[in-house]
Design a protein around this motif. Sequence first.
Motif, PDB file in Angstrom:
ATOM      1  N   LYS A   1      18.947 -23.213  24.757  1.00 53.30           N
ATOM      2  CA  LYS A   1      19.870 -23.133  23.620  1.00 53.30           C
ATOM      3  C   LYS A   1      19.093 -23.171  22.307  1.00 53.30           C
ATOM      4  N   VAL A   2      19.585 -22.430  21.327  1.00 48.63           N
ATOM      5  CA  VAL A   2      19.068 -22.501  19.963  1.00 48.63           C
ATOM      6  C   VAL A   2      20.250 -22.808  19.050  1.00 48.63           C
ATOM      7  N   THR A   3      20.073 -23.814  18.180  1.00 48.74           N
ATOM      8  CA  THR A   3      21.151 -24.244  17.294  1.00 48.74           C
ATOM      9  C   THR A   3      20.711 -24.128  15.838  1.00 48.74           C
ATOM     10  N   TRP A   4      21.533 -23.468  15.045  1.00 50.55           N
ATOM     11  CA  TRP A   4      21.321 -23.396  13.595  1.00 50.55           C
ATOM     12  C   TRP A   4      22.400 -24.240  12.908  1.00 50.55           C
ATOM     13  N   THR A   5      21.986 -25.226  12.132  1.00 48.51           N
ATOM     14  CA  THR A   5      22.922 -26.086  11.417  1.00 48.51           C
ATOM     15  C   THR A   5      22.691 -25.964   9.921  1.00 48.51           C
ATOM     16  N   ALA A   6      23.780 -25.811   9.176  1.00 46.37           N
ATOM     17  CA  ALA A   6      23.664 -25.635   7.730  1.00 46.37           C
ATOM     18  C   ALA A   6      22.966 -26.832   7.099  1.00 46.37           C
ATOM     19  N   ASP A   7      21.957 -26.542   6.301  1.00 46.85           N
ATOM     20  CA  ASP A   7      21.202 -27.570   5.583  1.00 46.85           C
ATOM     21  C   ASP A   7      21.049 -27.095   4.140  1.00 46.85           C
ATOM     22  N   GLY A   8      22.188 -27.011   3.474  1.00 46.09           N
ATOM     23  CA  GLY A   8      22.198 -26.458   2.132  1.00 46.09           C
ATOM     24  C   GLY A   8      22.761 -25.046   2.094  1.00 46.09           C
ATOM     25  N   GLY A   9      22.841 -24.409   3.252  1.00 47.95           N
ATOM     26  CA  GLY A   9      23.383 -23.055   3.335  1.00 47.95           C
ATOM     27  C   GLY A   9      24.733 -23.066   4.031  1.00 47.95           C
ATOM     28  N   LYS A  10      25.363 -21.900   4.094  1.00 46.10           N
ATOM     29  CA  LYS A  10      26.636 -21.732   4.788  1.00 46.10           C
ATOM     30  C   LYS A  10      26.950 -20.239   4.836  1.00 46.10           C
ATOM     31  N   ILE A  11      27.921 -19.883   5.687  1.00 43.48           N
ATOM     32  CA  ILE A  11      28.430 -18.515   5.719  1.00 43.48           C
ATOM     33  C   ILE A  11      29.847 -18.580   5.180  1.00 43.48           C
ATOM     34  N   GLY A  12      30.027 -18.132   3.954  1.00 41.58           N
ATOM     35  CA  GLY A  12      31.323 -18.225   3.302  1.00 41.58           C
ATOM     36  C   GLY A  12      32.267 -17.113   3.718  1.00 41.58           C
TER      37      GLY A  12
END
Length: 246
Positions: free
Chosen positions: A111-122
């Motif tokens: 598994k690969v997990t991307w977690t917002a750390d100052g970013g986001k997909i609006g």
Amino acid sequence: MFSAKNVTRAFVAGSIATTALLLLAGPASAHVSVQPQGEAAKGGYATINFKVPNERDDSSTTKVEVNFPTDHPLASVMPQPVPGWKIVVTKSKLAKPLEMHGNTITEAVSKVTWTADGGKIGPGQFQQFPLSVGQLPEDADQLVFKALQTYDNKDVVRWIEEPKEGAPEPESPAPVLKLTAATGDEHGAAADEATAETASKDDAKTETASAESSDGTARVLGIVGIVVGVVGVAFGVLAGRRRTAA
């Protein structure tokens, strides 16, 4: 004849039907997908992108999880940094070890997990998450990656339904990477390239050495010629003196 009232009613009905179709088609076309950057050839390595669109109007995507297939595990998975996102790569033990380049691989990325750390997909935006993966299987035509998309309102969309050939697209399809037939040995091509480069360098070195050797030989011959000339001049002077004395 059509009256103005009938035309207006038909226009309104058509508009409602069109809007309904667009609303129904919207979520289906906005699913998480995987796209090859270049050719995803069997038995080789590839850079792939997970394209994650935001299908909500009132919330942002803050987490993306991609699960890797266990029937065709990939030993090498390297994520490219994405500004504003923290990346975690999870590995698991393999039930059956893999042999790769003479090495025994006992675990693979699950598994690969991307977690917002100052970013986001609006809303109205998408984000790509690149990975370098390999070695791709030689006995499969596709790889299915099940993905989870989490929003900042805690909603989770599970893109986990495997599309079936000949069947309608499921409501929440999983990303599918199509694999193409290898056009040649990916590693062999790289090896040939490296060999050609090495041979070119060796040829350059040989030419340089030959030039230096030829230049050195010419210098030696020139010095010898000068010495012989000096000796000849000295011999001639001495002979002249002897004739004058006689």
